[in-house]
Design an enzyme around this catalytic site. Structure first.
Site, short mmCIF file in Angstrom:
data_model
loop_
_atom_site.label_atom_id
_atom_site.label_comp_id
_atom_site.label_asym_id
_atom_site.label_seq_id
_atom_site.Cartn_x
_atom_site.Cartn_y
_atom_site.Cartn_z
N HIS A 1 10.42 -4.98 -1.36
CA HIS A 1 11.42 -5.67 -2.17
C HIS A 1 11.92 -6.86 -1.36
O HIS A 1 12.35 -6.70 -0.21
CB HIS A 1 12.58 -4.72 -2.50
CG HIS A 1 12.16 -3.54 -3.32
ND1 HIS A 1 11.89 -3.64 -4.67
CD2 HIS A 1 11.97 -2.23 -2.98
CE1 HIS A 1 11.55 -2.44 -5.13
NE2 HIS A 1 11.59 -1.58 -4.13
N HIS B 1 9.92 3.71 -22.46
CA HIS B 1 11.25 3.64 -23.07
C HIS B 1 11.80 2.22 -23.10
O HIS B 1 12.79 1.95 -23.78
CB HIS B 1 12.23 4.58 -22.39
CG HIS B 1 12.52 4.23 -20.96
ND1 HIS B 1 11.79 4.70 -19.91
CD2 HIS B 1 13.50 3.46 -20.41
CE1 HIS B 1 12.29 4.25 -18.76
NE2 HIS B 1 13.33 3.48 -19.04
N GLY C 1 6.78 19.30 -1.77
CA GLY C 1 7.61 19.52 -0.60
C GLY C 1 7.58 18.45 0.47
O GLY C 1 8.04 18.68 1.59
N HIS D 1 3.61 -3.42 -4.80
CA HIS D 1 3.26 -2.04 -4.48
C HIS D 1 1.76 -1.98 -4.18
O HIS D 1 0.96 -2.68 -4.79
CB HIS D 1 3.57 -1.12 -5.67
CG HIS D 1 2.69 0.10 -5.74
ND1 HIS D 1 1.57 0.15 -6.55
CD2 HIS D 1 2.73 1.29 -5.09
CE1 HIS D 1 0.98 1.32 -6.41
NE2 HIS D 1 1.65 2.03 -5.53
N ASN E 1 -1.20 1.21 -2.75
CA ASN E 1 -1.52 2.48 -2.09
C ASN E 1 -3.00 2.78 -2.24
O ASN E 1 -3.64 2.35 -3.21
CB ASN E 1 -0.66 3.63 -2.61
CG ASN E 1 -1.15 4.17 -3.93
OD1 ASN E 1 -2.02 5.04 -3.99
ND2 ASN E 1 -0.59 3.65 -5.03
N THR E 2 -3.54 3.50 -1.27
CA THR E 2 -4.86 4.10 -1.41
C THR E 2 -4.78 5.48 -0.78
O THR E 2 -4.00 5.73 0.13
CB THR E 2 -5.98 3.28 -0.74
OG1 THR E 2 -5.69 3.14 0.66
CG2 THR E 2 -6.12 1.91 -1.37
N ARG E 3 -5.61 6.41 -1.27
CA ARG E 3 -5.52 7.78 -0.80
C ARG E 3 -6.84 8.50 -1.03
O ARG E 3 -7.66 8.11 -1.87
CB ARG E 3 -4.42 8.53 -1.55
CG ARG E 3 -4.63 8.58 -3.05
CD ARG E 3 -3.44 9.10 -3.82
NE ARG E 3 -3.63 8.96 -5.26
CZ ARG E 3 -3.35 7.86 -5.95
NH1 ARG E 3 -2.86 6.80 -5.31
NH2 ARG E 3 -3.56 7.79 -7.25
N SER F 1 0.98 4.25 1.47
CA SER F 1 1.76 3.80 0.32
C SER F 1 2.74 2.74 0.79
O SER F 1 3.43 2.92 1.80
CB SER F 1 2.51 4.97 -0.32
OG SER F 1 3.28 4.54 -1.42
N HIS G 1 -4.49 -11.41 -8.93
CA HIS G 1 -5.59 -10.78 -9.66
C HIS G 1 -6.95 -11.26 -9.18
O HIS G 1 -7.90 -10.47 -9.13
CB HIS G 1 -5.42 -11.03 -11.16
CG HIS G 1 -4.44 -10.10 -11.82
ND1 HIS G 1 -4.81 -8.90 -12.36
CD2 HIS G 1 -3.10 -10.21 -12.00
CE1 HIS G 1 -3.74 -8.29 -12.86
NE2 HIS G 1 -2.69 -9.07 -12.66
#
Length: 302
Positions: free
Chosen positions: A128, A202, A285, A138, A140-142, A124, A172
């Site tokens: 900035h 929001h 955790g 950003h 990430n791969t998992r 991940s 892109h």
């Protein structure tokens, strides 16, 4: 082979291959980011020392005190180019808590309501930038495993506070080129998913200019899905670094900095309220500092 099935051996090999790949990609990215810090010898902030990553081990807490895995957090702060960038790798395992277990079951993970065991490994990254004209990013791969399912997930999205159409197009285009050899529909499908996922309800707007996002990817062919996850990871540097190179010497003023800090507030709101990875990390955790590594060093709200 007595007591050990071929399927179990294959699973352990797959887990080891995925974990090794995430670490190798981490090493490649850290080297590339430190190199761009070195190369920035003229322009804004070039008079300071080039940034370097500091590494620290992270551990996942388990309810019963047993080994639950962990990872490594690599963070650079106050560089010439990067104000803060973190690259985490981890391999965690054990049993999901009730909330995480219920969330997985709600997503349709088979057997999750009866067997909460899991294993997950990934990379991940959130960067900035010092220069407000250079976008935050950003990636990430998992890989995720439960006793009844496995899948890959991840993606990348660009988060400029000052938008440039050519930067968005480049980002892109590189992601599309990574998707197309695997499935002609992947880019369109995963771009739409990113547009939906990285939306801040929001505020009624996206947190950036999008990218791709995918989850629960299991075509039944582990090798093919792993190859896709690798290509998404490999696409990150070609997608992002040319944009940084283009923007890092661009002059900025206090108004640009104000725009940047306010946009970072939007980014922080999304990550704290909606991001699935943040919720999962805290609920299972994992080291809180590693989970919240994505937050910007400074932000503002109106």
């Amino acid at each position: 082979m007595t007591g050990v099935s071929m399927q179990a051996l294959e699973l352990e090999e797959e887990k080891a291959r995925a974990t090794a790949w995430f670490r190798a990609l981490r090493d490649e990215i850290l080297a590339a980011f430190e190199a761009i810090e070195e190369r920035h010898e003229s322009g804004p902030l070039s008079d300071r020392a080039p940034g370097r990553f500091e590494r620290s081990q992270t551990l996942r807490d388990s309810d019963d005190g047993t080994d639950a895995g962990g990872g490594c957090m690599s963070v650079m702060r106050g560089g010439r180019v990067f104000e803060k960038v973190g690259v985490n790798v981890s391999a965690v395992y054990g049993k999901l808590g009730q909330r995480a277990q219920a969330a997985m079951a709600a997503r349709g993970v088979p057997g999750m309501e009866k067997d909460p065991r899991f294993w997950a490994s990934g990379i991940s990254l959130v960067a900035h930038m010092q220069n407000p004209h250079a976008p935050a990013v950003h990636m990430n791969t998992r890989m995720f495993w439960t006793p009844n399912a496995w899948w890959f997930g991840g993606g990348a999205d660009l988060n400029p506070c000052i938008e440039y159409a050519e930067d968005t197009s480049h980002f892109h285009a590189v992601l599309a080129a990574a998707c197309d050899p695997h499935d002609a529909n992947y880019y369109t499908r995963f771009k739409s998913w990113a547009d939906e996922y990285f939306f801040v309800p929001h505020r009624g707007r996206a947190r950036g200019v999008g990218g791709i996002f995918f989850d629960d990817l299991n075509t039944g062919d582990w090798q093919a899905d792993f190859a896709f996850a690798r290509d998404v990871g490999r696409a990150f540097l070609p997608a992002f670094l040319p944009i940084v190179e283009r923007r890092l010497k661009h002059p900025w003023d206090t108004a640009d900095r104000e725009t940047q800090l306010i946009h970072r507030g939007l980014y922080a709101e999304y990550n704290l309220v909606y991001d699935r990875g943040t919720k999962f990390g805290l609920e299972t955790g994992h080291d809180a500092n590693a989970v919240l590594m994505s937050l910007p060093p400074l932000a503002k709200w109106l």
